[in-house]
Design a protein around this motif. Structure first.
Motif, PDB file in Angstrom:
ATOM      1  N   TRP A 107       8.808  42.797  -4.325  1.00 20.83           N
ATOM      2  CA  TRP A 107       7.833  42.605  -5.395  1.00 20.83           C
ATOM      3  C   TRP A 107       6.537  43.340  -5.080  1.00 20.83           C
ATOM      4  CZ3 TRP A 107       2.920  40.620  -5.766  1.00 20.83           C
ATOM      5  CH2 TRP A 107       2.444  40.383  -7.069  1.00 20.83           C
ATOM      6  N   LEU A 108       6.106  43.283  -3.821  1.00 22.54           N
ATOM      7  CA  LEU A 108       4.861  43.936  -3.425  1.00 22.54           C
ATOM      8  C   LEU A 108       4.947  45.454  -3.575  1.00 22.54           C
ATOM      9  CD1 LEU A 108       3.936  41.904  -0.221  1.00 22.54           C
ATOM     10  CD2 LEU A 108       2.621  41.987  -2.339  1.00 22.54           C
ATOM     11  N   MET A 109       6.116  46.014  -3.276  1.00 22.13           N
ATOM     12  CA  MET A 109       6.249  47.471  -3.311  1.00 22.13           C
ATOM     13  C   MET A 109       6.628  47.986  -4.693  1.00 22.13           C
ATOM     14  SD  MET A 109       8.000  48.311   0.394  1.00 22.13           S
ATOM     15  CE  MET A 109       9.317  47.100   0.250  1.00 22.13           C
ATOM     16  N   ARG A 110       7.128  47.097  -5.567  1.00 19.23           N
ATOM     17  CA  ARG A 110       7.562  47.523  -6.890  1.00 19.23           C
ATOM     18  C   ARG A 110       6.361  47.954  -7.736  1.00 19.23           C
ATOM     19  NH1 ARG A 110      10.029  42.998  -8.598  1.00 19.23           N
ATOM     20  NH2 ARG A 110      11.811  43.520  -7.283  1.00 19.23           N
ATOM     21  N   GLY A 111       6.502  49.104  -8.379  1.00 17.00           N
ATOM     22  CA  GLY A 111       5.435  49.587  -9.248  1.00 17.00           C
ATOM     23  C   GLY A 111       4.172  49.999  -8.517  1.00 17.00           C
ATOM     24  N   GLY A 112       4.275  50.213  -7.218  1.00 19.04           N
ATOM     25  CA  GLY A 112       3.104  50.644  -6.460  1.00 19.04           C
ATOM     26  C   GLY A 112       2.035  49.580  -6.299  1.00 19.04           C
ATOM     27  N   ARG A 113       2.417  48.282  -6.406  1.00 16.03           N
ATOM     28  CA  ARG A 113       1.421  47.206  -6.326  1.00 16.03           C
ATOM     29  C   ARG A 113       0.655  47.238  -4.994  1.00 16.03           C
ATOM     30  NH1 ARG A 113       5.851  43.921  -8.573  1.00 16.03           N
ATOM     31  NH2 ARG A 113       5.370  43.420 -10.747  1.00 16.03           N
ATOM     32  N   LEU A 114       1.414  47.342  -3.905  1.00 12.13           N
ATOM     33  CA  LEU A 114       0.782  47.317  -2.588  1.00 12.13           C
ATOM     34  C   LEU A 114      -0.085  48.554  -2.365  1.00 12.13           C
ATOM     35  CD1 LEU A 114       0.552  45.733   0.048  1.00 12.13           C
ATOM     36  CD2 LEU A 114       2.508  47.030   0.912  1.00 12.13           C
TER      37      LEU A 114
END
Length: 257
Positions: free
Chosen positions: A186-193
Motif C-alpha cells: 500500500w505504501l509503495m502503490r501509486g508512489g505514496r511513499l
C-alpha cells in the motif's frame, strides 16, 4: 568460531551418537528407547559427515492433532508433486527437532522452541526486505554506488518500519495484527511513499494509512498470534493447546511445503 546457532533439524540430516560413529542414529528408534515418553527431550549428538560437531538435539513431542495435520499436509503435497512418502518421514513429523550449541545453562530445553519463534520472526523480516525492497539486488561495480544503494534502501526500510510500528500499535489496540506485506505494498502503490519523502509529509501518510487500516490487517483468527505468544511467554508446547493452532511455518520448516 565462538558463535551460537539455533535451527530446525531437517529430515535428511544425519546425526551421530559419538564422535567416531560409523552409522547415523535412527532418531525415532532412539526416542522410543530413551525418551521415556516425555513431551520434551534432549540428547547430546554430533553433526557432520567428516568433522563431527557436538550439539544439543532438543525434541518436542507434538500433540496428536498437530502431527496428524502435518502428516495429512505432507501426504497431500507429495501427491501433488507425484512423489511417494516414506513411513519414516511420517513418523518424523510427530516431533519438532531443534539443534543448537547454546549451553543448557543459558537455554534450558523447554525454552528452545520459544526462542526459535523469535529467530523465525527475524528471518521473516529479512525475507520481507528481500522480496519487497530488493535489498539483495545491487547493480553496478563501483563501491560508492553500491554503498549508496545499500544506505538508501536501509533509510527507506527504517522509515517504513517506523510507520509499521505505529500502525501495528493501532492494530494491536483493536486486537488485530497488521500485515507487513499488505501495508508495504500500500505504501509503495501509486508512489505514496516516494511522494511523502519528497514532500516530507510522513504525518499525512500515516494518517491516510490508519484511515485504511482495516484493509491492511491479517485475517482474524481464533488462536493467539506469534507476537502474543511471545509477549505472554507461552511455552512452545503450550501454544498447541488450541486445536486450531497450526502455522504454515510449521510445514515449511518440516519440509512439507
Amino acid at each position: 568460531i565462538g558463535a551460537y546457532f539455533l535451527s530446525r533439524l531437517s529430515f535428511n540430516v544425519n546425526v551421530y551418537l559419538t564422535v567416531d560413529a560409523d552409522e547415523p542414529v535412527n532418531l525415532i528408534q532412539h526416542i522410543n528407547r530413551f525418551g521415556n515418553g516425555d513431551k520434551t527431550m534432549e540428547f547430546n549428538v554430533f553433526l557432520g559427515q567428516k568433522q563431527r560437531i557436538p550439539i544439543r538435539l532438543i525434541v518436542y513431542r507434538l500433540p496428536s492433532d498437530v502431527y496428524r495435520k502435518r502428516q495429512k499436509a505432507a501426504i497431500k503435497a507429495a501427491k501433488r508433486k507425484g512423489r511417494g512418502i516414506s513411513l519414516s518421514y511420517l513418523k518424523f513429523l510427530k516431533y519438532t527437532f531443534f539443534i543448537t550449541n547454546v549451553p543448557a545453562a543459558l537455554w534450558p530445553m523447554e525454552a528452545v522452541g520459544t526462542v526459535y519463534r523469535l529467530r523465525w520472526q527475524v528471518e521473516l523480516v529479512f525475507k520481507n526486505w528481500k522480496s519487497l525492497f530488493q535489498i539483495n539486488v545491487l547493480k553496478g561495480t563501483r563501491s560508492e554506488r553500491i554503498l549508496c544503494l545499500i544506505y538508501g534502501r536501509l533509510i527507506v526500510i527504517l522509515v517504513v518500519q517506523r510507520l509499521m510500528a505505529l500502525a501495528s500499535a493501532q492494530a494491536a489496540a483493536e486486537q488485530r495484527e497488521l500485515s507487513f506485506c499488505k501495508a508495504s505494498q500500500w505504501l509503495m502503490r501509486g508512489g505514496r511513499l516516494l511522494k511523502a519523502f519528497l514532500d516530507r509529509q510522513f504525518g499525512g501518510l500515516l494518517r491516510r494509512m490508519l484511515s485504511r487500516l482495516k484493509r491492511l490487517l491479517k485475517q482474524k483468527r481464533k488462536r493467539l498470534t506469534t507476537w502474543q505468544l511471545i509477549a505472554r511467554q507461552v511455552a512452545y508446547l503450550d501454544s498447541f493447546a488450541d486445536v486450531d493452532h497450526f502455522d504454515r511455518e510449521e510445514l515449511v520448516q518440516a519440509g512439507c511445503a
